[in-house]
Design a protein around this motif. Sequence first.
Motif, mmCIF file in Angstrom:
data_model
loop_
_atom_site.group_PDB
_atom_site.id
_atom_site.type_symbol
_atom_site.label_atom_id
_atom_site.label_comp_id
_atom_site.label_asym_id
_atom_site.label_seq_id
_atom_site.Cartn_x
_atom_site.Cartn_y
_atom_site.Cartn_z
ATOM 1 N N GLU A 108 29.532 86.782 -26.767
ATOM 2 C CA GLU A 108 29.873 87.029 -28.172
ATOM 3 C C GLU A 108 29.281 85.973 -29.101
ATOM 4 O O GLU A 108 29.136 84.808 -28.720
ATOM 5 C CB GLU A 108 31.394 87.062 -28.350
ATOM 6 N N ALA A 109 28.956 86.407 -30.329
ATOM 7 C CA ALA A 109 28.514 85.512 -31.400
ATOM 8 C C ALA A 109 29.236 85.932 -32.671
ATOM 9 O O ALA A 109 29.087 87.075 -33.128
ATOM 10 C CB ALA A 109 27.008 85.586 -31.587
ATOM 11 N N LEU A 110 30.055 85.029 -33.233
ATOM 12 C CA LEU A 110 30.892 85.340 -34.392
ATOM 13 C C LEU A 110 30.687 84.308 -35.495
ATOM 14 O O LEU A 110 30.431 83.133 -35.219
ATOM 15 C CB LEU A 110 32.379 85.359 -34.007
ATOM 16 N N GLY A 124 31.501 89.622 -35.910
ATOM 17 C CA GLY A 124 30.275 89.365 -35.181
ATOM 18 C C GLY A 124 30.006 90.432 -34.146
ATOM 19 O O GLY A 124 30.534 91.550 -34.227
ATOM 20 N N LEU A 125 29.194 90.069 -33.161
ATOM 21 C CA LEU A 125 28.726 91.019 -32.152
ATOM 22 C C LEU A 125 29.162 90.596 -30.759
ATOM 23 O O LEU A 125 29.297 89.407 -30.462
ATOM 24 C CB LEU A 125 27.202 91.124 -32.203
ATOM 25 N N ARG A 126 29.332 91.595 -29.917
ATOM 26 C CA ARG A 126 29.760 91.414 -28.521
ATOM 27 C C ARG A 126 28.808 92.236 -27.653
ATOM 28 O O ARG A 126 28.723 93.464 -27.794
ATOM 29 C CB ARG A 126 31.204 91.897 -28.410
ATOM 30 N N TYR A 127 28.091 91.558 -26.769
ATOM 31 C CA TYR A 127 27.167 92.218 -25.848
ATOM 32 C C TYR A 127 27.796 92.194 -24.459
ATOM 33 O O TYR A 127 28.071 91.121 -23.913
ATOM 34 C CB TYR A 127 25.824 91.501 -25.847
ATOM 35 N N VAL A 128 28.045 93.373 -23.898
ATOM 36 C CA VAL A 128 28.746 93.483 -22.615
ATOM 37 C C VAL A 128 27.768 93.889 -21.527
ATOM 38 O O VAL A 128 27.037 94.873 -21.655
ATOM 39 C CB VAL A 128 29.901 94.501 -22.693
#
Length: 198
Positions: A108-110, A124-128
């Motif tokens: 994650e990047a917030l 922000g974004l969450r890459y799973v």
Amino acid sequence: MKKSLLALAILAAASSAHAQVAPVAAAPAKSVHGFVGLGITGGGKKLATADYTDGRSANIKSGGGVYFTGGVDFRINEQFSAQTSVNFHVDDQTASNGSLKFQRFPIEALAFYHIDQNWKIGTGLRYVTGAKLSGSGAADINDVKFDNTLSNVVEAEYLFSPQLSVKMRYVNEKFEVKNGRGAEVKANHVGISGNFYF
């Protein structure tokens, strides 16, 4: 008259000297801190059901479970900060004769706006990656793997102190079954966690 002018000159010089040595309010220091946390989430769709011998059952959900987080917090200035983190998110139902598990590894990047010293809100974004449903023992199933996915996150955080906080979050997420011809599973969920900064 001369004494009055001299007194005024001395007073002006003293005022000027005082103005020069008066402390200037320091700008907020930029800082970098690590953090770790533990949270619980709820939501999403049912992926599987674990049936126990005593008649109980428990569902594995696409947005449920517990998560462990660790990352870095960057304080940019008094109003703004940013965080990056690596997480392990899992919903696990285990019995003596088998288990069901849905696991994933979000990155994650917030970015956050600080309302005051205690409250901040962010998005922000969450890459799973590595999302997989699996079973063992009596609950043995063919593993179901999911494609990597990108999601949106919204958070509010309350800091009890510079070291301890609680976070509330909402994640807008969905998974596509790998080689599943477009089959999608909604995984929207809410969560709450406790964080420790060091």
